[in-house]
Design an enzyme around this catalytic site. Structure first.
Site, PDB file in Angstrom:
ATOM      1  N   ASP A 206      13.163 -23.871  37.142  1.00  0.00           N
ATOM      2  CA  ASP A 206      13.168 -23.770  35.684  1.00  0.00           C
ATOM      3  C   ASP A 206      13.235 -25.127  34.978  1.00  0.00           C
ATOM      4  O   ASP A 206      13.966 -26.022  35.411  1.00  0.00           O
ATOM      5  CB  ASP A 206      14.421 -22.957  35.287  1.00  0.00           C
ATOM      6  CG  ASP A 206      14.522 -22.673  33.805  1.00  0.00           C
ATOM      7  OD1 ASP A 206      13.684 -21.923  33.291  1.00  0.00           O
ATOM      8  OD2 ASP A 206      15.450 -23.218  33.148  1.00  0.00           O
ATOM      9  N   GLU A 261      12.325 -28.389  54.855  1.00  0.00           N
ATOM     10  CA  GLU A 261      13.093 -28.267  56.109  1.00  0.00           C
ATOM     11  C   GLU A 261      12.769 -26.940  56.797  1.00  0.00           C
ATOM     12  O   GLU A 261      13.113 -26.722  57.951  1.00  0.00           O
ATOM     13  CB  GLU A 261      14.609 -28.285  55.814  1.00  0.00           C
ATOM     14  CG  GLU A 261      15.123 -29.613  55.280  1.00  0.00           C
ATOM     15  CD  GLU A 261      16.537 -29.485  54.680  1.00  0.00           C
ATOM     16  OE1 GLU A 261      17.180 -28.415  54.826  1.00  0.00           O
ATOM     17  OE2 GLU A 261      16.990 -30.454  54.054  1.00  0.00           O
TER      18      GLU A 261
HETATM   19  C1  NOJ Z   1      12.640 -21.636  30.625  1.00  0.00           C
HETATM   20  C2  NOJ Z   1      12.850 -20.174  30.830  1.00  0.00           C
HETATM   21  O1  NOJ Z   1      11.625 -19.575  31.148  1.00  0.00           O
HETATM   22  C3  NOJ Z   1      13.452 -19.635  29.547  1.00  0.00           C
HETATM   23  O2  NOJ Z   1      13.472 -18.236  29.525  1.00  0.00           O
HETATM   24  C4  NOJ Z   1      14.827 -20.222  29.385  1.00  0.00           C
HETATM   25  O3  NOJ Z   1      15.369 -19.810  28.160  1.00  0.00           O
HETATM   26  C5  NOJ Z   1      14.765 -21.757  29.419  1.00  0.00           C
HETATM   27  N1  NOJ Z   1      13.931 -22.259  30.469  1.00  0.00           N
HETATM   28  C6  NOJ Z   1      16.130 -22.343  29.605  1.00  0.00           C
HETATM   29  O4  NOJ Z   1      16.582 -22.136  30.913  1.00  0.00           O
END
Ligand code: NOJ
Length: 535
Positions: A206, A261
């Site tokens: 993310d 790994e």
């Molecule tokens: C991107 C994610 O897809 C979204 O849903 C989230 O709110 C933000 N990153 C923060 O983690």
């Protein structure tokens, strides 16, 4: 150089937003057991969609301020979604059907309730203080710099008891980790090993851009193009220093090294391209991080204007920058963006499904996309997304695309037995649902099933050779071929029957609008047609 050896034969990834997929416990929110119950829908029976992998958005312990993107324990499942044993069962059942499981890692920030942050708040000399980014305010008490939070306001929050600000790129309840600290990198590596050892096959990572910040904390320059009140206030500044620093490659590399790994573990970066650096440099840089195991998503299709030329141009340009052999992961929708049908219309979305599923690489299909689900109307009292609550009325909220999966025309669309679901159902569930579409050969679902299984049948669709055949104001067509056989995909972006001349000998495999073509003189409005040629 061979890129992304891992997951080489995965035909498609199906994204599951766990709150909304299937509720086995009956509390109105989806859960892991609910996903396990529905695995046959993904793969394993003749009616299945046929996707080789699922990506499950976060299911870790979380206060749910950002619905799981605020993790308070990376090594446990939130009770709302079940238990670690439920996850083990999900993995076992998925693997029994040859479905790979990708989880969602949130490395940029934790929840403010995470034990590390609680410890960091306890004293300036806490062991964990430097896991986060704490700084003194200016002499007049103002925040350390002008960086903004994606979810509105300053990126800095003052912590009265210890007299310093901490940084958060998203909510104040999502403090950013300090990736310059090697201990943070080690912790995240151990978390990855914990899940890989449990059988997870891949990781979606993310918000990677935000992990790399300018160490001098320089102010972001003002964005002269910003129109106050008109667009997302986050874009008041240009994010030159608050994200995407040079050091980012090293942080990402440390995670990808852990994946390497193991055998066949893949890592997908959630990376949003921006206009601060030339596109070519951005594409090459991200593909270069750890080419054997990692690659970025492509989100451009979620922001491309409807039109043959705009889609062809965006795809051609991106592809021209890809290193040889690079795998692409095109997303046409996800839990952060308005759904395809809502953006462009029903027939247009069918045609774009043909585009997405005939492009090289591994397409990522957001749950409900295969049914033609639309954004739901959310009444003010039903708003759950913190983004909409903090920056209201600008169309930034993400609840509309996160409503429950539509399984049947019955109670709560077959999603839950509860009287109330966490978000309301979209009004069209009585007609747009799995049960209705599984019986209908011209349905959205059947179109997706057909295309996804075609990808499985013919490796050439996933392999990288792509060539634009023709583009004009109405039509966009392209070839996928390996020299022995090939597919010609023709997309009609206009609402007219459009004449076309195509090579003899093709067999029509797919028509997005369900037409039977007996002659090849025209393409129907908004149709997406796939012809197979054998040599
Ligand atoms: C991107 C994610 O897809 C979204 O849903 C989230 O709110 C933000 N990153 C923060 O983690």
């Amino acid at each position: 150089m061979i890129l992304l050896m891992a997951w080489r034969n995965v035909n498609a990834i199906y994204q599951i937003y766990p709150r909304s997929f299937n509720d086995a416990s009956g509390d109105g929110t989806g859960d892991l057991k609910g996903i396990t119950e529905r695995l046959d829908y993904i793969k394993g029976t003749p009616e299945s969609l046929g996707a080789d992998a699922i990506w499950i958005s976060p299911f870790f312990r979380s206060p749910m301020r950002d619905f799981g993107y605020d993790v308070s324990d990376y090594r446990d499942v939130d009770p709302l979604f079940g238990t670690l044993e439920d996850f083990d069962e999900l993995i076992a059942e998925a693997h029994a059907r040859q479905i790979k499981v990708m989880m969602d890692l949130v490395p940029n920030h934790t929840s403010s309730e995470h034990a590390w942050f609680q410890d960091a708040l306890s004293a300036r000399d806490s062991d964990k203080r430097d896991y986060y980014i704490f700084r003194d305010g200016g002499p007049d008490g103002t925040p350390p710099n002008n960086w903004l939070s994606v979810f509105g306001g300053s990126a800095w929050e003052f912590h009265e008891p210890t007299g310093q600000y901490y940084m958060h790129s998203f909510l104040p309840e999502q403090p950013d980790l300090n990736w310059e600290n090697p201990k943070v990198r080690e912790e995240m590596g151990d978390i990855l090993r914990f899940w890989f050892d449990r059988g997870v096959d891949g990781v979606r990572v993310d918000a990677i851009r935000w992990m790399g910040k300018d160490l001098q904390l320089r102010n972001d320059p003002i964005n002269e193009q910003y129109i106050p009140g008109d667009s997302d206030p986050y874009h008041m500044v240009r994010h030159e220093y608050s994200r995407n620093s040079e050091a980012l490659d090293c942080y990402l590399g440390s995670m990808a090294a852990v994946a390497s790994e193991y055998d066949d573990k893949a890592m997908l970066w959630e990376d949003h391209l921006d206009d601060l650096t030339p596109l070519e440099a951005q594409v090459r840089r991200i593909y270069n991080v750890h080419p054997g195991v990692a690659a970025p998503f492509n989100f451009q299709m979620m922001h491309t204007e409807f039109g043959s030329r705009s889609f062809a141009r965006t795809i051609d340009e991106y592809r021209s920058y890809l290193p040889d052999d690079a795998r692409t992961f095109y997303c046409f929708g996800n839990h952060d963006e308005s759904r395809l049908v809502t953006r462009f219309g029903d027939r247009q979305a069918r045609m774009l499904a043909v585009l997405q599923l005939m492009l090289p690489g591994t397409p990522v299909v957001y749950y409900g996309q295969e049914l033609g689900m639309q954004d739901a109307d959310i009444a003010p009292s039903q708003i759950r997304d913190p983004f909409e609550l903090r920056v209201p009325g600008r169309g930034l909220g993400r609840d509309p695309e996160r409503t429950p999966m539509q399984w049947t025309a019955g109670h709560q669309a077959g999603f839950s037995e509860a009287e109330e679901t966490w978000l309301p159902l979209a009004a069209d569930y009585t007609t747009v649902n799995v049960e209705a579409q599984q019986r209908s050969p011209k349905s959205f679902l059947e179109l997706h099933r057909r295309l996804i299984t075609l990808r499985k049948q013919y490796d050439v669709i996933g392999s990288s050779h792509y060539e634009t055949a023709h583009v004009d104001d109405d039509l966009y067509s392209f070839w996928r071929s390996d020299g022995v056989m090939g597919f010609l995909t023709i997309l009609n972006f206009s609402d007219k029957f459009t004449p076309i001349s195509i090579p003899e000998g093709g067999v029509v495999e797919v028509s997005a609008q369900g037409h039977d073509y007996t002659t090849y003189g025209y393409v129907a409005p908004y149709d997406g047609v796939v012809l197979r040629y054998s040599q």
